[in-house]
Design a protein around this motif. Sequence first.
Motif, PDB file in Angstrom:
ATOM      1  N   GLU A  25       2.606   1.707  -3.345  1.00 24.00           N
ATOM      2  CA  GLU A  25       1.666   2.199  -4.349  1.00 24.00           C
ATOM      3  C   GLU A  25       1.365   3.678  -4.127  1.00 24.00           C
ATOM      4  O   GLU A  25       1.289   4.459  -5.061  1.00 24.00           O
ATOM      5  CB  GLU A  25       0.386   1.365  -4.260  1.00 24.00           C
ATOM      6  CG  GLU A  25      -0.596   1.623  -5.368  1.00 24.00           C
ATOM      7  CD  GLU A  25      -1.783   0.679  -5.250  1.00 24.00           C
ATOM      8  OE1 GLU A  25      -2.916   1.195  -5.227  1.00 24.00           O
ATOM      9  OE2 GLU A  25      -1.560  -0.545  -5.177  1.00 24.00           O
ATOM     10  N   ALA A  26       1.202   4.067  -2.863  1.00 25.79           N
ATOM     11  CA  ALA A  26       0.892   5.459  -2.560  1.00 25.79           C
ATOM     12  C   ALA A  26       2.074   6.382  -2.870  1.00 25.79           C
ATOM     13  O   ALA A  26       1.883   7.512  -3.317  1.00 25.79           O
ATOM     14  CB  ALA A  26       0.508   5.598  -1.091  1.00 25.79           C
TER      15      ALA A  26
ATOM     16  N   GLU B 140       0.834  -1.207   0.000  1.00 24.57           N
ATOM     17  CA  GLU B 140       0.000   0.000   0.000  1.00 24.57           C
ATOM     18  C   GLU B 140       0.868   1.257   0.000  1.00 24.57           C
ATOM     19  O   GLU B 140       0.594   2.213  -0.732  1.00 24.57           O
ATOM     20  CB  GLU B 140      -0.910   0.007   1.225  1.00 24.57           C
ATOM     21  CG  GLU B 140      -2.019  -1.023   1.192  1.00 24.57           C
ATOM     22  CD  GLU B 140      -2.774  -1.095   2.511  1.00 24.57           C
ATOM     23  OE1 GLU B 140      -2.447  -0.313   3.438  1.00 24.57           O
ATOM     24  OE2 GLU B 140      -3.697  -1.925   2.606  1.00 24.57           O
ATOM     25  N   LEU B 141       1.908   1.266   0.842  1.00 28.10           N
ATOM     26  CA  LEU B 141       2.786   2.439   0.888  1.00 28.10           C
ATOM     27  C   LEU B 141       3.557   2.612  -0.408  1.00 28.10           C
ATOM     28  O   LEU B 141       3.738   3.732  -0.889  1.00 28.10           O
ATOM     29  CB  LEU B 141       3.749   2.319   2.066  1.00 28.10           C
ATOM     30  CG  LEU B 141       3.138   2.478   3.453  1.00 28.10           C
ATOM     31  CD1 LEU B 141       4.171   2.177   4.524  1.00 28.10           C
ATOM     32  CD2 LEU B 141       2.583   3.871   3.624  1.00 28.10           C
TER      33      LEU B 141
END
Length: 118
Positions: free
Chosen positions: A73-74, A70-71
């Motif tokens: 991707e962010a 998630e990180l």
Amino acid sequence: MFRRTFWFTTGVAAGVWATTKVNRKLKQLTPESLAATAANKALETGARLKDRAVGFALDVRDNMAQREAELGEALGIHDDPELPAPRRFNAIESNRSTPKYPEHIENTTYSHNRNEDH
């Protein structure tokens, strides 16, 4: 007569039952039996704790990988970043052509080995 026989038989059965129960309980309370029971319970508890710890570690690892994704991707971080070419080999090769020390220092008996006993 039947009444007395019935109550006599009931009393004998109750006595045998109570004696058997007391003897079983006394065998359970011997030091060897108590030690074996404690060891078995400790092994069971250890196995349960191990299973819980392994499950917890696997959950943490899964959630950590999910959060990293998630990180990444962010922040726009890709899995295969292009690394610069290694430069250390080229730097070593270019320095070999020029001597580091003057000739009179290189011809001394001084050792540059710091692990050598003096």
